[in-house]
Motif scaffolding. Structure first.
Motif, PDB file in Angstrom:
ATOM      1  N   MET A   1       0.842  -1.215   0.000  1.00 25.27           N
ATOM      2  CA  MET A   1       0.000   0.000   0.000  1.00 25.27           C
ATOM      3  C   MET A   1       0.860   1.240   0.000  1.00 25.27           C
ATOM      4  SD  MET A   1      -2.486   1.157   3.128  1.00 25.27           S
ATOM      5  CE  MET A   1      -2.531   2.827   3.745  1.00 25.27           C
ATOM      6  N   SER A   2       0.434   2.247  -0.680  1.00 26.28           N
ATOM      7  CA  SER A   2       1.077   3.549  -0.613  1.00 26.28           C
ATOM      8  C   SER A   2       0.233   4.417   0.298  1.00 26.28           C
ATOM      9  CB  SER A   2       1.150   4.164  -1.999  1.00 26.28           C
ATOM     10  OG  SER A   2       1.265   5.550  -1.881  1.00 26.28           O
ATOM     11  N   GLY A   3       0.733   4.682   1.491  1.00 25.62           N
ATOM     12  CA  GLY A   3      -0.052   5.469   2.418  1.00 25.62           C
ATOM     13  C   GLY A   3      -0.048   6.930   2.064  1.00 25.62           C
ATOM     14  N   GLY A   4       1.097   7.458   1.749  1.00 26.83           N
ATOM     15  CA  GLY A   4       1.203   8.885   1.477  1.00 26.83           C
ATOM     16  C   GLY A   4       1.414   9.137   0.012  1.00 26.83           C
ATOM     17  N   SER A   5       2.667   9.437  -0.392  1.00 27.03           N
ATOM     18  CA  SER A   5       2.873   9.831  -1.775  1.00 27.03           C
ATOM     19  C   SER A   5       3.765   8.851  -2.527  1.00 27.03           C
ATOM     20  CB  SER A   5       3.464  11.233  -1.814  1.00 27.03           C
ATOM     21  OG  SER A   5       4.637  11.244  -1.041  1.00 27.03           O
ATOM     22  N   ALA A 140     -15.052   6.645 -19.666  1.00 24.66           N
ATOM     23  CA  ALA A 140     -15.437   7.222 -18.375  1.00 24.66           C
ATOM     24  C   ALA A 140     -14.158   7.515 -17.599  1.00 24.66           C
ATOM     25  CB  ALA A 140     -16.326   6.254 -17.605  1.00 24.66           C
ATOM     26  N   GLY A 141     -13.828   8.785 -17.479  1.00 21.78           N
ATOM     27  CA  GLY A 141     -12.640   9.193 -16.731  1.00 21.78           C
ATOM     28  C   GLY A 141     -13.042   9.525 -15.303  1.00 21.78           C
ATOM     29  N   ILE A 142     -12.330   8.955 -14.360  1.00 24.33           N
ATOM     30  CA  ILE A 142     -12.697   9.124 -12.945  1.00 24.33           C
ATOM     31  C   ILE A 142     -11.491   9.598 -12.148  1.00 24.33           C
ATOM     32  CG2 ILE A 142     -13.487   7.904 -10.868  1.00 24.33           C
ATOM     33  CD1 ILE A 142     -15.113   6.054 -12.677  1.00 24.33           C
ATOM     34  N   GLY A 143     -11.699  10.633 -11.363  1.00 23.13           N
ATOM     35  CA  GLY A 143     -10.665  11.122 -10.454  1.00 23.13           C
ATOM     36  C   GLY A 143     -11.199  11.057  -9.038  1.00 23.13           C
ATOM     37  N   LEU A 144     -10.445  10.445  -8.131  1.00 23.62           N
ATOM     38  CA  LEU A 144     -10.882  10.333  -6.730  1.00 23.62           C
ATOM     39  C   LEU A 144      -9.713  10.676  -5.811  1.00 23.62           C
ATOM     40  CD1 LEU A 144     -12.727   9.393  -4.365  1.00 23.62           C
ATOM     41  CD2 LEU A 144     -12.012   7.050  -4.856  1.00 23.62           C
ATOM     42  N   ASN A 145      -9.940  11.639  -4.931  1.00 25.95           N
ATOM     43  CA  ASN A 145      -8.915  12.014  -3.959  1.00 25.95           C
ATOM     44  C   ASN A 145      -8.974  11.035  -2.790  1.00 25.95           C
ATOM     45  OD1 ASN A 145      -8.347  14.313  -5.536  1.00 25.95           O
ATOM     46  ND2 ASN A 145      -9.990  15.448  -4.525  1.00 25.95           N
ATOM     47  N   VAL A 146      -7.946  10.209  -2.688  1.00 26.39           N
ATOM     48  CA  VAL A 146      -7.933   9.174  -1.656  1.00 26.39           C
ATOM     49  C   VAL A 146      -7.206   9.694  -0.409  1.00 26.39           C
ATOM     50  CG1 VAL A 146      -7.261   6.800  -1.102  1.00 26.39           C
ATOM     51  CG2 VAL A 146      -8.036   7.365  -3.415  1.00 26.39           C
ATOM     52  N   ASN A 147      -5.887   9.880  -0.530  1.00 25.47           N
ATOM     53  CA  ASN A 147      -5.105  10.304   0.646  1.00 25.47           C
ATOM     54  C   ASN A 147      -4.576  11.731   0.528  1.00 25.47           C
ATOM     55  OD1 ASN A 147      -5.340   7.857   2.081  1.00 25.47           O
ATOM     56  ND2 ASN A 147      -3.804   6.917   0.748  1.00 25.47           N
ATOM     57  N   ILE A 164      -9.046  13.128   4.432  1.00 31.10           N
ATOM     58  CA  ILE A 164      -9.460  14.296   5.215  1.00 31.10           C
ATOM     59  C   ILE A 164     -10.788  13.994   5.912  1.00 31.10           C
ATOM     60  CG2 ILE A 164     -10.285  16.692   5.036  1.00 31.10           C
ATOM     61  CD1 ILE A 164      -8.186  17.054   2.759  1.00 31.10           C
ATOM     62  N   SER A 165     -11.688  13.348   5.176  1.00 32.75           N
ATOM     63  CA  SER A 165     -13.012  13.090   5.736  1.00 32.75           C
ATOM     64  C   SER A 165     -12.965  12.088   6.887  1.00 32.75           C
ATOM     65  CB  SER A 165     -13.927  12.588   4.621  1.00 32.75           C
ATOM     66  OG  SER A 165     -15.212  12.391   5.113  1.00 32.75           O
ATOM     67  N   ALA A 166     -12.133  11.047   6.737  1.00 37.54           N
ATOM     68  CA  ALA A 166     -12.135   9.969   7.743  1.00 37.54           C
ATOM     69  C   ALA A 166     -11.066  10.136   8.810  1.00 37.54           C
ATOM     70  CB  ALA A 166     -11.937   8.631   7.047  1.00 37.54           C
ATOM     71  N   GLY A 167     -10.059  10.977   8.514  1.00 40.92           N
ATOM     72  CA  GLY A 167      -8.960  11.132   9.464  1.00 40.92           C
ATOM     73  C   GLY A 167      -8.056   9.924   9.509  1.00 40.92           C
ATOM     74  N   ARG A 168      -8.012   9.183   8.410  1.00 39.98           N
ATOM     75  CA  ARG A 168      -7.091   8.048   8.337  1.00 39.98           C
ATOM     76  C   ARG A 168      -6.692   7.805   6.887  1.00 39.98           C
ATOM     77  NH1 ARG A 168      -8.669   2.963   6.475  1.00 39.98           N
ATOM     78  NH2 ARG A 168     -10.901   2.599   6.246  1.00 39.98           N
ATOM     79  N   LEU A 169      -5.629   7.004   6.709  1.00 36.67           N
ATOM     80  CA  LEU A 169      -5.173   6.661   5.361  1.00 36.67           C
ATOM     81  C   LEU A 169      -5.980   5.499   4.795  1.00 36.67           C
ATOM     82  CD1 LEU A 169      -1.337   6.723   6.041  1.00 36.67           C
ATOM     83  CD2 LEU A 169      -2.521   8.222   4.424  1.00 36.67           C
TER      84      LEU A 169
END
Ligand code: BTN
Length: 255
Positions: A1-5, A140-147, A164-169
């Motif tokens: 998993m990539s938690g950050g960048s 169908a192009g999809i962009g989702l901000n995950v972390n 940001i919404s959940a306060g976790r990665l």
């Protein structure tokens, strides 16, 4: 998993894709929609998904730029060659919106859908969809901000992410796998099963009952949103009766 960048390994996600979906991963493209269009024009088959770690010219609706945090957001496109008549293909954008919302539900977030296809978390945009047609295909192009936690100043006030919404990665590959699975189901519902897709959309529509301003084909208007009609159109009451809108831009809730 990539938690950050870090760079995400999407292999495990691809292994879970339902048939006939399959994955192509690129390090860098201008826009995944453009790259996939070229492959579609060269004959690529239904179900090809193209994800890129970096987009140099990611696009949003109405020609806007799309920001996708490197290593922290998903930016991908899905090639579909639907069996349904082309007149029904625009419904794929609603199918993608519902798939995004269902995926966020799965991760215990509380998404809202801002018609036609913005996905909200806490009244900020976490995801968007850019549906583009071609000769015998749709992308169908999809962009989702995950972390993502750092956004460019011009969108910092209006953008958010799962983190940001959940306060976790979150594990981007896990989110991606879930999203493709949901989209595969919903993309098959634009014909006879469309009423069920509409119910899922209506349940999450953040505009219903709200006073809004919007730009319709015949100008800027203010009124109340009554809901979503049987073809996925926005039912808008600007004082002179119900107006069904198949397209509207700059939809803003007047609080
Ligand atoms: C919007 O809300 O304006 C739509 C945003 C769509 C962004 C995605 S990211 C993957 C795909 N490639 C692009 O250039 N755009 C879409």
């Amino acid at each position: 998993m990539s938690g950050g960048s870090g760079t995400t390994d999407f292999g495990p996600a691809a292994a879970e894709f339902p048939e006939p979906f399959r994955l192509l991963v690129r390090e860098e493209v201008s826009s995944t929609n453009d790259e996939l269009r070229a492959l579609a024009c060269a004959g690529a088959a239904h179900g090809l998904v193209l994800i890129s770690h970096r987009q140099t010219a990611g696009r949003g609706r109405r020609g806007a730029a799309w920001f996708a945090g490197e290593g922290t957001a998903l930016a991908f496109s899905v090639l579909l060659r639907p069996e349904e008549p082309p007149g029904l293909w625009p419904r794929l954008s609603l199918a993608a919106g519902v798939a995004l919302a269902e995926t966020l539900d799965h991760f215990r977030l509380a998404p809202g859908l801002k018609w036609p296809n913005d996905v909200w978390l806490n009244r900020k945009k976490a995801a968007g969809i850019l549906l583009e047609g071609g000769d015998g295909f749709v992308i169908a192009g999809i962009g989702l901000n995950v972390n993502t936690i750092d956004f460019p100043p011009e969108i910092a006030e209006i953008a958010t992410s799962m983190r940001i919404s959940a306060g976790r990665l979150f594990d981007p590959a896990e989110v991606f796998a879930k999203l493709i699975a949901r989209f595969a189901v919903n993309a098959a519902m634009i014909g006879n099963d469309f009423p069920q897709l509409l119910s899922a959309l209506r349940e999450r529509c953040v505009l219903t009952g709200e006073r809004v301003s919007l730009r319709a084909a015949n100008g800027l208007k203010t009124g109340k949103i009554l809901g979503i009609g049987s073809h996925g159109e926005l039912l808008f009451d600007c004082g002179g009766g119900v107006e069904p809108l198949v397209q509207a831009d700059e939809v803003r809730i007047i609080s």
